[in-house]
Design a protein around this motif. Structure first.
Motif, PDB file in Angstrom:
ATOM      1  N   ALA A  53      -8.963   2.158  -3.446  1.00 30.19           N
ATOM      2  CA  ALA A  53      -9.398   1.533  -2.201  1.00 30.19           C
ATOM      3  C   ALA A  53      -9.196   2.471  -1.017  1.00 30.19           C
ATOM      4  CB  ALA A  53      -8.640   0.230  -1.991  1.00 30.19           C
ATOM      5  N   ILE A  54      -8.093   3.208  -1.013  1.00 31.64           N
ATOM      6  CA  ILE A  54      -7.833   4.142   0.084  1.00 31.64           C
ATOM      7  C   ILE A  54      -8.820   5.303   0.053  1.00 31.64           C
ATOM      8  CG2 ILE A  54      -6.164   5.838   0.954  1.00 31.64           C
ATOM      9  CD1 ILE A  54      -3.975   3.843   0.224  1.00 31.64           C
ATOM     10  N   VAL A  55      -9.049   5.873  -1.121  1.00 33.94           N
ATOM     11  CA  VAL A  55      -9.970   6.997  -1.247  1.00 33.94           C
ATOM     12  C   VAL A  55     -11.391   6.592  -0.848  1.00 33.94           C
ATOM     13  CG1 VAL A  55     -11.057   8.566  -2.902  1.00 33.94           C
ATOM     14  CG2 VAL A  55      -8.581   8.216  -2.957  1.00 33.94           C
ATOM     15  N   GLU A  56     -11.751   5.360  -1.155  1.00 33.38           N
ATOM     16  CA  GLU A  56     -13.093   4.880  -0.836  1.00 33.38           C
ATOM     17  C   GLU A  56     -13.173   4.195   0.523  1.00 33.38           C
ATOM     18  OE1 GLU A  56     -13.987   2.311  -4.093  1.00 33.38           O
ATOM     19  OE2 GLU A  56     -13.974   3.928  -5.584  1.00 33.38           O
ATOM     20  N   GLY A  57     -12.038   4.004   1.190  1.00 30.30           N
ATOM     21  CA  GLY A  57     -11.976   3.223   2.422  1.00 30.30           C
ATOM     22  C   GLY A  57     -12.552   3.925   3.630  1.00 30.30           C
ATOM     23  N   ARG A  58     -12.841   3.145   4.633  1.00 26.20           N
ATOM     24  CA  ARG A  58     -13.359   3.645   5.903  1.00 26.20           C
ATOM     25  C   ARG A  58     -12.551   3.045   7.052  1.00 26.20           C
ATOM     26  NH1 ARG A  58     -14.788   6.601   2.862  1.00 26.20           N
ATOM     27  NH2 ARG A  58     -16.881   7.235   2.213  1.00 26.20           N
ATOM     28  N   GLY A  59     -12.303   3.873   8.064  1.00 22.23           N
ATOM     29  CA  GLY A  59     -11.514   3.420   9.187  1.00 22.23           C
ATOM     30  C   GLY A  59     -12.095   2.204   9.883  1.00 22.23           C
ATOM     31  N   ARG A  60     -13.418   2.112   9.905  1.00 24.61           N
ATOM     32  CA  ARG A  60     -14.058   0.976  10.572  1.00 24.61           C
ATOM     33  C   ARG A  60     -13.762  -0.339   9.870  1.00 24.61           C
ATOM     34  NH1 ARG A  60     -20.033   2.871   8.550  1.00 24.61           N
ATOM     35  NH2 ARG A  60     -19.914   2.008   6.436  1.00 24.61           N
ATOM     36  N   ASP A  61     -13.326  -0.244   8.598  1.00 27.58           N
ATOM     37  CA  ASP A  61     -13.031  -1.443   7.823  1.00 27.58           C
ATOM     38  C   ASP A  61     -11.564  -1.859   7.907  1.00 27.58           C
ATOM     39  OD1 ASP A  61     -15.688  -1.516   6.915  1.00 27.58           O
ATOM     40  OD2 ASP A  61     -15.231  -0.134   5.281  1.00 27.58           O
ATOM     41  N   VAL A 112      -3.845  -3.668   1.196  1.00 29.50           N
ATOM     42  CA  VAL A 112      -4.005  -2.222   1.202  1.00 29.50           C
ATOM     43  C   VAL A 112      -3.708  -1.720   2.609  1.00 29.50           C
ATOM     44  CG1 VAL A 112      -5.531  -0.271   0.734  1.00 29.50           C
ATOM     45  CG2 VAL A 112      -5.749  -2.374  -0.611  1.00 29.50           C
ATOM     46  N   TRP A 113      -2.449  -1.278   2.822  1.00 28.62           N
ATOM     47  CA  TRP A 113      -2.056  -0.746   4.114  1.00 28.62           C
ATOM     48  C   TRP A 113      -2.797   0.581   4.328  1.00 28.62           C
ATOM     49  CZ3 TRP A 113       0.468  -4.956   5.179  1.00 28.62           C
ATOM     50  CH2 TRP A 113       1.326  -5.540   4.247  1.00 28.62           C
ATOM     51  N   ALA A 114      -3.541   0.677   5.392  1.00 27.44           N
ATOM     52  CA  ALA A 114      -4.330   1.894   5.626  1.00 27.44           C
ATOM     53  C   ALA A 114      -4.592   2.069   7.110  1.00 27.44           C
ATOM     54  CB  ALA A 114      -5.654   1.840   4.864  1.00 27.44           C
ATOM     55  N   GLY A 115      -4.443   3.309   7.599  1.00 28.55           N
ATOM     56  CA  GLY A 115      -4.675   3.623   8.993  1.00 28.55           C
ATOM     57  C   GLY A 115      -6.114   3.989   9.272  1.00 28.55           C
ATOM     58  N   GLU A 116      -6.420   4.191  10.536  1.00 31.29           N
ATOM     59  CA  GLU A 116      -7.794   4.480  10.941  1.00 31.29           C
ATOM     60  C   GLU A 116      -8.298   5.815  10.434  1.00 31.29           C
ATOM     61  OE1 GLU A 116      -8.989   3.846  14.958  1.00 31.29           O
ATOM     62  OE2 GLU A 116      -7.653   2.141  15.220  1.00 31.29           O
ATOM     63  N   ALA A 117      -7.405   6.717  10.030  1.00 30.70           N
ATOM     64  CA  ALA A 117      -7.832   8.016   9.511  1.00 30.70           C
ATOM     65  C   ALA A 117      -8.104   7.983   8.016  1.00 30.70           C
ATOM     66  CB  ALA A 117      -6.778   9.079   9.817  1.00 30.70           C
ATOM     67  N   ARG A 147      -1.960  -3.085   9.953  1.00 31.80           N
ATOM     68  CA  ARG A 147      -3.325  -2.581   9.763  1.00 31.80           C
ATOM     69  C   ARG A 147      -3.580  -2.409   8.275  1.00 31.80           C
ATOM     70  NH1 ARG A 147      -7.113  -0.669  12.906  1.00 31.80           N
ATOM     71  NH2 ARG A 147      -5.736  -0.364  14.711  1.00 31.80           N
ATOM     72  N   THR A 148      -4.610  -3.069   7.793  1.00 28.88           N
ATOM     73  CA  THR A 148      -4.987  -3.011   6.380  1.00 28.88           C
ATOM     74  C   THR A 148      -6.496  -2.852   6.261  1.00 28.88           C
ATOM     75  OG1 THR A 148      -5.441  -5.381   6.089  1.00 28.88           O
ATOM     76  CG2 THR A 148      -3.137  -4.662   5.856  1.00 28.88           C
ATOM     77  N   LEU A 149      -6.923  -2.531   5.050  1.00 24.79           N
ATOM     78  CA  LEU A 149      -8.337  -2.639   4.724  1.00 24.79           C
ATOM     79  C   LEU A 149      -8.686  -4.121   4.549  1.00 24.79           C
ATOM     80  CD1 LEU A 149      -8.754   0.340   2.225  1.00 24.79           C
ATOM     81  CD2 LEU A 149      -9.792   0.137   4.494  1.00 24.79           C
ATOM     82  N   GLY A 150      -9.968  -4.401   4.401  1.00 23.66           N
ATOM     83  CA  GLY A 150     -10.422  -5.780   4.302  1.00 23.66           C
ATOM     84  C   GLY A 150      -9.783  -6.538   3.149  1.00 23.66           C
ATOM     85  N   HIS A 151      -9.740  -7.854   3.283  1.00 19.24           N
ATOM     86  CA  HIS A 151      -9.110  -8.721   2.287  1.00 19.24           C
ATOM     87  C   HIS A 151      -9.748 -10.102   2.392  1.00 19.24           C
ATOM     88  CE1 HIS A 151      -5.991 -11.140   0.304  1.00 19.24           C
ATOM     89  NE2 HIS A 151      -5.499 -10.016  -0.184  1.00 19.24           N
ATOM     90  N   PRO A 152      -9.971 -10.793   1.274  1.00 19.42           N
ATOM     91  CA  PRO A 152     -10.600 -12.119   1.345  1.00 19.42           C
ATOM     92  C   PRO A 152      -9.874 -13.100   2.254  1.00 19.42           C
ATOM     93  CG  PRO A 152     -10.585 -11.332  -0.920  1.00 19.42           C
ATOM     94  CD  PRO A 152      -9.773 -10.353  -0.124  1.00 19.42           C
TER      95      PRO A 152
END
Length: 320
Positions: free
Chosen positions: A213-221, A284-289, A243-248
Motif C-alpha cells: 500500500a505504501i509503495v503504491e500510495g499517493r500523497g493526495r490519498d 496504513v500510516w503514511a505521510g504526504e511524501a 495521517r493515513t492512506l484511505g480506509h473504508p
C-alpha cells in the motif's frame, strides 16, 4: 562532501538521518540496519511494553554495535518502562506527544541523549527548559500521529531552529528522499527524522499488504483524522490526529467523529470486519511524501542512498 552536523557529532553517527521510532514497525532488525548504515536507528517502543522491548532490544544488540535509541509515546508510557529501557543502555531516548517532564530525569542521569519531539513553539520552549539535547520539529505532512493544530514542515522547522538554538533540531514530516534531507539541512536543521520511507524496507515489522500500500500510495490519498483511533479504541488523546492512506471506515465515518464515539456498535463492526478480512489489519500510516516511496530496499542501503542524494542535492544547489 561529508554531511557533518551538530547532531552527527553529538551521537557519533556518520549521517544525519534518524529512523522515526514508529510504534511496532520500528523493531530491532530495522533499527540495527539503520544504525549499521550510518544513521541512528530508533526502536518504536510506544508504551514500553516489556516483552516487546526485551525481544527487539536483543535483536538490535546482535545486529549492530553502532549507536541506537528508543522512542516512547509520552502520553502512554510510565516511569517504570523508561527505567527498564535504560537498562539496555540506549545512546538516545526520545519522547513524543505529551509532557515528557516526569521522565527526563533518569534519562539525563543515565547519560543518554534526550530527544524531544515537538509540534508547536510552546512545546519547543518546554523541551529546552527540560534539558533536551535534541529537538524534533514535526510538521503536519508526517505520517502517523501529530498535532491536530500543527504547522507545515517548511515554515515550522526554521522557526524551531531559531527558537531553541544552539540545541540541534531534526526536521520531520514529508521527508522521504535525499532531497528532503538536504532541504532540512538548508532550513537550519541538523538532520532529518524519517518514518514512511523506512516502513517500506526489508527489515520493517509491517504486514506485506501495508508495504504494498505504501509503495503504491499517493500523497493526495492521505488524510489526517481521528476516525481510526476512535473506532479502534486506541486511547490517543483528542489533540492528536493521524495521517493515513484511505480506509473504508474513513469513508463511512468522516465528519461524524462525535457520532462514532457515541456508537458502541461501530467498534464491534470494526472488529468483525477485521476478523472477516474485509478491511486492512492496521491503518496504513503514511505521510504526504509517500509518492516518493517506490521500492523496498534494505534499510542500511537506503541510509547510504539518502545521504548520497542529499550530498548531491546540496552540491547542485551550491553550484547554482
Amino acid at each position: 562532501m561529508a554531511l557533518r552536523t551538530r547532531f552527527t557529532e553529538l551521537l557519533g553517527v556518520r549521517h544525519p538521518i534518524v529512523l522515526a521510532p514508529m510504534g511496532g514497525s520500528a523493531g530491532g532488525a530495522l533499527a540495527a540496519a539503520v544504525s549499521r548504515g550510518g544513521g541512528l536507528g530508533m526502536l518504536g517502543s510506544g508504551d514500553g511494553e516489556r516483552e516487546w522491548l526485551e525481544r527487539e532490544s536483543s535483536i538490535l544488540a546482535s545486529g549492530t554495535d553502532r549507536p541506537w535509541g528508543v522512542g516512547f509515546l509520552t502520553w502512554a508510557v510510565d516511569a517504570g518502562a523508561v527505567e527498564h529501557a535504560l537498562e539496555y543502555a540506549p545512546r538516545a531516548v526520545m519522547f513524543s506527544f505529551g509532557d515528557p517532564g516526569p521522565f527526563v530525569e533518569p534519562v539525563l542521569r543515565s547519560g543518554a541523549v534526550l530527544i524531544v519531539q515537538v509540534t508547536d513553539t510552546e512545546e519547543a520552549r518546554r523541551a529546552v527548559d527540560l534539558g533536551a539535547d535534541v529537538v524534533v520539529a514535526q510538521g503536519t505532512e508526517a505520517g502517523g500521529h501529530g498535532a491536530r493544530r500543527g504547522r507545515s514542515t517548511l515554515p515550522f522547522v526554521p522557526l524551531v531552529v531559531d527558537l531553541v538554538a544552539p540545541v540541534p533540531v531534526l526536521a520531520a514530516g514529508g521527508i522521504a528522499d535525499g532531497r528532503g534531507v538536504a532541504a532540512a539541512l538548508a532550513l537550519g536543521a541538523a538532520g532529518a527524522l524519517i518514518g514512511t520511507r523506512f516502513q517500506a524496507t526489508a527489515e520493517a515489522l509491517v504486514d506485506p499488504a501495508i508495504t504494498r500500500a505504501i509503495v503504491e500510495g499517493r500523497g493526495r490519498d492521505t488524510e489526517r483524522s481521528s476516525v481510526l483511533d476512535i473506532v479502534r479504541g486506541s486511547g490517543w488523546p483528542p489533540e492528536y490526529t493521524a495521517r493515513t492512506l484511505g480506509h473504508p471506515y474513513l469513508d463511512r465515518w468522516r465528519g461524524r467523529e462525535a457520532e462514532l464515539a457515541a456508537d458502541p456498535r461501530a467498534g464491534r463492526d470494526y472488529r468483525e470486519d477485521l476478523a472477516r478480512g474485509v478491511i486492512p489489519p492496521l491503518p496504513v500510516w503514511a505521510g504526504e511524501a509517500v509518492d516518493l516511496v517506490t521500492d523496498r530496499p534494505c534499510a542500511a542501503d537506503l541510509v547510504a542512498t539518502l545521504a548520497a542524494q542529499a550530498e548531491d542535492a546540496l552540491g547542485r544547489a551550491g553550484r547554482r
